[in-house]
Design an enzyme around this catalytic site. Sequence first.
Site, mmCIF file in Angstrom:
data_model
loop_
_atom_site.group_PDB
_atom_site.id
_atom_site.type_symbol
_atom_site.label_atom_id
_atom_site.label_comp_id
_atom_site.label_asym_id
_atom_site.label_seq_id
_atom_site.Cartn_x
_atom_site.Cartn_y
_atom_site.Cartn_z
ATOM 1 N N GLY A 46 8.128 -4.076 1.167
ATOM 2 C CA GLY A 46 6.746 -3.748 1.469
ATOM 3 C C GLY A 46 5.864 -3.838 0.236
ATOM 4 O O GLY A 46 6.181 -3.265 -0.809
ATOM 5 N N VAL A 71 11.559 6.346 1.064
ATOM 6 C CA VAL A 71 11.243 5.640 -0.187
ATOM 7 C C VAL A 71 9.750 5.737 -0.486
ATOM 8 O O VAL A 71 9.351 5.922 -1.635
ATOM 9 C CB VAL A 71 11.714 4.171 -0.095
ATOM 10 C CG1 VAL A 71 11.197 3.365 -1.291
ATOM 11 C CG2 VAL A 71 13.231 4.115 -0.035
ATOM 12 N N GLY A 72 8.927 5.633 0.552
ATOM 13 C CA GLY A 72 7.490 5.774 0.344
ATOM 14 C C GLY A 72 6.824 4.543 -0.246
ATOM 15 O O GLY A 72 5.884 4.657 -1.027
ATOM 16 N N CYS A 130 1.953 2.903 8.418
ATOM 17 C CA CYS A 130 1.454 3.736 7.313
ATOM 18 C C CYS A 130 0.337 4.651 7.799
ATOM 19 O O CYS A 130 -0.433 4.290 8.678
ATOM 20 C CB CYS A 130 0.884 2.875 6.206
ATOM 21 S SG CYS A 130 1.890 1.479 5.817
ATOM 22 N N THR A 193 11.533 2.234 11.505
ATOM 23 C CA THR A 193 12.459 3.372 11.577
ATOM 24 C C THR A 193 11.925 4.483 12.479
ATOM 25 O O THR A 193 10.723 4.628 12.681
ATOM 26 C CB THR A 193 12.708 3.963 10.179
ATOM 27 O OG1 THR A 193 11.446 4.258 9.581
ATOM 28 C CG2 THR A 193 13.467 2.995 9.302
ATOM 29 N N GLY A 244 19.429 -1.514 13.828
ATOM 30 C CA GLY A 244 20.864 -1.271 13.960
ATOM 31 C C GLY A 244 21.737 -2.494 14.152
ATOM 32 O O GLY A 244 22.902 -2.359 14.525
ATOM 33 N N GLY A 265 18.986 -5.123 8.770
ATOM 34 C CA GLY A 265 18.516 -4.184 7.749
ATOM 35 C C GLY A 265 19.633 -3.401 7.098
ATOM 36 O O GLY A 265 20.316 -3.886 6.188
#
Lengths: 303, 258
Positions: A46, A71-72, A130, A193, A244, A265
Amino acid sequence: MADLRTSIGKLELANPVMTASGTFGYGTEFADFVDLDKLGGVIVKGTTLHHREGNPYPRMAETPSGMLNAVGLQNKGVDYFCEKIYPTIKDYKTNMIVNVSGSAVEDYVATAERINALENIPAIELNISCPNVKQGGMAFGVTAKGAAEVVSAVRKAYDKTLIVKLSPNVTDITEIARAAEAAGADSVSLINTLLGMAIDAERRRPVLSTVTGGMSGPAVKPIALRMVWQVAKAVNIPVVGLGGITNATDAIEFLLAGASAIEVGTANFMDPAVTGKIVDGINEYLDRHGFASVRDIIGALEV
Amino acid sequence: MKKYILDLTVRDNVSVGKQMILLRLTADEPLPEMLPGQFVEVRVDQTPTVMLRRPISIHYYNKENNELGLLVQLVGDGTRWMATLKAGDTLNLVLPLGNGFTLPTDTAVRPLLIGGGVGVAPLPYLGMKLKEMGVEPTFLLGSRTENELVQIAEFEKVGRVFITTENGAVGEQGYVTQHSVLVKEQFDQVYTCGPKPMMVAVARWAKGAGVACEVSLENKMACGVGACLCCVEDTKEGNVCVCKEGPVFSIDKLSWQI
């Protein structure tokens, strides 16, 4: 050898296997394990307009057949990406796709404009999960109005393939998908997620510094598969499925549910070479079932 | 360094102390070069409770007999599964990962290797490398009681060994930073690995004494290759991945309050 080629709008992929943003770095971290040019695409981590430090440690909790992360959006900003990272990835033959994030519409637009100028980045994946700092912090992607607002603004500034990544943390994901389509998205990818939480009972503390985080891994696959199936029926643009996927069978299930391509992922953490194996496994499945092309199984679920 | 995904064969797996195992691994093909302080990620996803690989320090790498040793503390389902492995079993590893300890360029240097608990794991291999270079390593090993002191004979083959235990059963009583050798002798370089409070105390002592110090961190990680950004440590350059930029850091780079 079956024909593995697929497409997302005008974006041609050598095969349906891509990597999910935030799990594969810029691809180069995995170059010792996988021939990146063997993949349909690499969706890099990202990227935001400005540098972001991300959240404090601890950012990760393992959960049964899954994990949480917080993680942000740590990244060095779009200018750093264009100047330092892009030159190191631009010559791969695979599709290098940039995941774009932001917390204001203008930031998304400015970031997309910068990426639009990069010749060898044929697409962006817009992360609309976000929080919108100007609208009370509610994520753009949790309302049809918010999604439409950011997607239409980016659409005006970005003329290559625009994939919009949808959050599963909504009441009706098809409503958001339709809003993205109406606002000009070329494709939607799902699922991001799922919001989750982990507690350390011994210490009576949350495991993550942010208390809650995004859940991924094999545990979320049935939810992702259901949402991909619902969205594929609800929109006329191609759907990219993720959530998944750990092996070729998982990938094929998403294709059958209506995904034109898939992303891998968390499984990259279990087996860094898994993406190449999934490409081979899809081919083996198609040969075994007598399908000439992977396109023959996209949405081919018999209900 | 190029990284590999390899199926290794268990030579043997023995209990060490009360809560650790020593796994000796080999392969048909020569193992790739590995440096002291680097680590491996072990695949342990045999049950639903465990999915991610387990990062484990390289305890030693012996090129002559093509052997990799892992000293593993049994803390959860992943490591307890590793304890069930038997000679001849296969174990999948990603290796070598991260950056090792900085080896001295001057053989007159007097290094002190300080370990606590299972944090002693990467130190024997570092000691062996130093000895090969003609540098005499000194080990200072700390634990709560005599039960967590492991592999002492192995350390003694490589260099001098000083010990502290909190209960005073072996060596001097107290913490590693209270050992008399720190006062009696001069050291030029400290390498340390162990529980974070111990490493912080060692870093504080080293900084105060003007001795260069490297610490090996073990933040919880997922990918092991710098992709997921989960294992970050706050440094003077911001959040960096322990798996890729570490696990070994000079204390000058960290934002620790020391």
